[in-house]
Design an enzyme around this catalytic site. Structure first.
Site, PDB file in Angstrom:
ATOM      1  N   GLU A 120       0.777  -1.286  -0.057  1.00  0.00           N
ATOM      2  CA  GLU A 120      -0.052  -0.098  -0.011  1.00  0.00           C
ATOM      3  C   GLU A 120       0.703   1.363  -0.006  1.00  0.00           C
ATOM      4  OE1 GLU A 120      -2.746  -0.298   3.335  1.00  0.00           O
ATOM      5  OE2 GLU A 120      -3.697  -2.128   2.510  1.00  0.00           O
ATOM      6  N   ASN A 126       2.247  -5.220  -3.181  1.00  0.00           N
ATOM      7  CA  ASN A 126       0.731  -5.388  -2.924  1.00  0.00           C
ATOM      8  C   ASN A 126       0.125  -4.211  -2.401  1.00  0.00           C
ATOM      9  OD1 ASN A 126      -1.446  -7.704  -2.248  1.00  0.00           O
ATOM     10  ND2 ASN A 126      -1.130  -6.897  -0.192  1.00  0.00           N
TER      11      ASN A 126
HETATM   12  C1  XIL Z   1      -6.476  -6.102   8.355  1.00  0.00           C
HETATM   13  C2  XIL Z   1      -6.787  -7.403   9.321  1.00  0.00           C
HETATM   14  O1  XIL Z   1      -7.571  -8.112   8.545  1.00  0.00           O
HETATM   15  C3  XIL Z   1      -7.238  -6.998  10.525  1.00  0.00           C
HETATM   16  O2  XIL Z   1      -7.298  -7.828  11.521  1.00  0.00           O
HETATM   17  C4  XIL Z   1      -6.453  -5.761  11.220  1.00  0.00           C
HETATM   18  O3  XIL Z   1      -7.095  -5.181  12.323  1.00  0.00           O
HETATM   19  C5  XIL Z   1      -6.244  -4.625  10.234  1.00  0.00           C
HETATM   20  O4  XIL Z   1      -5.487  -5.457   9.003  1.00  0.00           O
HETATM   21  N1  XIL Z   1      -4.954  -4.620   3.757  1.00  0.00           N
HETATM   22  C6  XIL Z   1      -3.996  -5.380   4.272  1.00  0.00           C
HETATM   23  C7  XIL Z   1      -4.273  -6.199   5.369  1.00  0.00           C
HETATM   24  O5  XIL Z   1      -3.036  -5.298   3.734  1.00  0.00           O
HETATM   25  O6  XIL Z   1      -3.172  -6.594   6.088  1.00  0.00           O
HETATM   26  C8  XIL Z   1      -5.598  -5.935   6.147  1.00  0.00           C
HETATM   27  O7  XIL Z   1      -5.444  -6.657   7.157  1.00  0.00           O
HETATM   28  C9  XIL Z   1      -6.661  -5.520   5.338  1.00  0.00           C
HETATM   29  C10 XIL Z   1      -6.095  -4.530   4.414  1.00  0.00           C
END
Ligand code: XIL
Length: 450
Positions: free
Chosen positions: A160, A203
């Site tokens: 991200e 990613n």
């Molecule tokens: C999310 C998890 O699913 C949650 O449990 C946590 O609280 C926050 O992160 N993008 C990503 C993931 O790359 O790591 C994220 O995962 C969701 C969005």
């Protein structure tokens, strides 16, 4: 060169399990059609994975569903910076090890998620000056990748790093703000040296269709490939809902990245919704991946709706009771598997059903009382109906806890107040019959439920 002790010991163990798993898979493939997500995806040369949380592995249904259906696992939070290096230089791997050990001992691949990300980042990282931050970033990459060397199929090296919206700009973060655009390249170069066998991925989300953000990622990947910066794959998170639907140009977007010479992976798939609409959206995603040769696998962001990060949107393939949803059947079918592997009554299948059981509860010379007990199958029901055929010359003189409709001597009974039943729950209706000279038993017909 020395290998970490953890790695030596585990490579041998995992190797044995992998051989056993292959032998089993080969046997299964000959014996029957693919009836799990993992085996169906394998038939297409792909993996099918799930995000896994260490703290749910002790729940029997969670582990059983994971182990039966999935061939890859991504620790949902356990490998993030705040979980693995909460204070500088102190690495904590216990929770991530639990996921990796569980997955590897069952022959699953592991996706490493994630090394450099602005979120779930401990506050100490944000306090460092540029030189120190560069050192800390590389040390973090080396610390994680060294610990899991040889055990990770693909790493999300950077997550991200681009902004939403139309600018195509990089997102503000300690890394971006202090090190500039070059931090991404540096992270990938460090990662390649740390574990040359792992595939290195960039990613992101909202990059699933062709848009300004995905164009910016595309330009970066193209630049990396042209300059020999090590990158092997691009991950498309694919978190979808009505505000962010599956893009019409999803396949086209995956294909243009693949054409740059990288693999593409669907890394965090979830689609809010339910029923056939949700199933149709899942089909679109699987079809898009299968249409792109270099789309090597799909990971859904969780096993069951009840533990989804977006649980209110019920975005996954198994409901809170680990029952297969219509979306599950759609994915399995799209992968070329058998959509209803267990047939009717498969305990994993959310078929709406009920049974009707008759008993004579009272009997006297001129009449009797009958009772029919309606029991819901393995999913809740909101209505039911059953038929009672009364032999001539009998007649029904009263009925309670049901609503009758007559065709000849066949009485179809529907609920009065008692249509809604939880899975496995029962209700009953009763009736009084005038024998008119015959004590024969009525015939109770099959139950239908909705
Ligand atoms: C999310 C998890 O699913 C949650 O449990 C946590 O609280 C926050 O992160 N993008 C990503 C993931 O790359 O790591 C994220 O995962 C969701 C969005």
């Amino acid at each position: 060169m020395t290998m970490p002790l953890r790695c030596l010991a585990r490579t041998a163990a995992a190797g044995l399990v992998a051989v056993a798993a292959l032998a089993t898979a080969g046997h299964t493939a000959e014996a029957e059609a693919a009836d799990t997500l993992g085996s169906a995806a394998a038939g297409q040369g792909r993996y099918f994975g799930a995000a896994v949380a260490a703290n749910h592995l002790g729940e029997a249904d969670y582990a059983a569903t994971l182990d039966r259906e999935f061939t890859s696992a991504t620790p949902e939070n356990e490998m993030k910076w705040d979980a693995t290096e909460p204070s500088r230089g102190t690495f904590t791997f216990a929770a991530a090890d639990r996921v990796v050990d569980h997955a590897r001992s069952r022959g699953m691949d592991v996706r490493g998620h994630t090394l450099v990300w602005h979120s779930q980042l401990p506050s100490w990282v944000g306090t460092l000056g540029a030189a120190d931050l560069r050192t800390a970033m590389n040390a973090h990459i080396n610390g994680l990748m060294g610990h899991y060397k040889g055990e990770i199929h693909s790493w999300d090296v950077v997550n991200e790093a681009f902004q939403d919206g139309g600018s195509g700009a990089r997102r503000s973060s300690p890394f971006q703000d202090r090190l500039g655009d070059g931090f991404i390249e540096e992270a990938f170069r460090t990662a390649r040296a740390a574990d040359p066998a792992a595939k290195l991925c960039y990613n992101d989300y909202n990059t699933d269709g062709v848009n300004a953000k995905s164009n910016a990622v595309y330009a970066m990947v193209k630049d990396f490939k042209s300059r020999g910066v090590p990158i092997d794959c691009v991950g498309f998170q694919s978190h979808f809902n009505s505000a962010s639907p599956v893009p019409a140009d999803y396949r086209q977007n995956l294909q243009r990245f693949a054409d740059l010479g990288v693999d593409v992976q669907i890394t965090e798939l979830d689609i809010e919704g339910s029923g056939s609409a949700q199933a149709a959206n899942y089909t679109k995603v699987v079809d898009a991946c299968l249409a792109v040769d270099r789309c090597t696998g799909i990971t859904v962001w969780g096993v069951t709706d009840k533990y989804s990060w977006r649980s209110g949107g019920t975005p996954l393939l198994f409901d809170g009771d680990y029952r297969k949803k219509p979306a599950y059947d759609a994915v399995l079918t799209a992968l070329g598997g058998s959509g209803d592997p267990g047939g009717p009554g498969d305990p994993g299948d959310p078929t709406v059903s009920c049974t009707a059981a008759y008993t004579r509860t009272a009997d006297w010379s001129s009449g009797y009382n009958g009772q029919v007990t309606i029991t819901a199958g393995d999913t809740p029901i909101s209505s039911w109906s059953a038929t009672v055929t009364v032999p001539s010359p009998q007649s029904v003189s009263s009925l309670w806890n049901g609503t009758p409709a007559w065709t000849g001597n066949v009485m179809t009974v529907r609920p009065s107040w008692n249509g809604t039943l939880a899975a496995g729950a029962s209700t009953s209706f009763g009736f009084t019959v005038a024998k008119n000279g015959s004590g024969a038993a009525p015939t109770v017909g099959g139950c239908t439920a909705s």
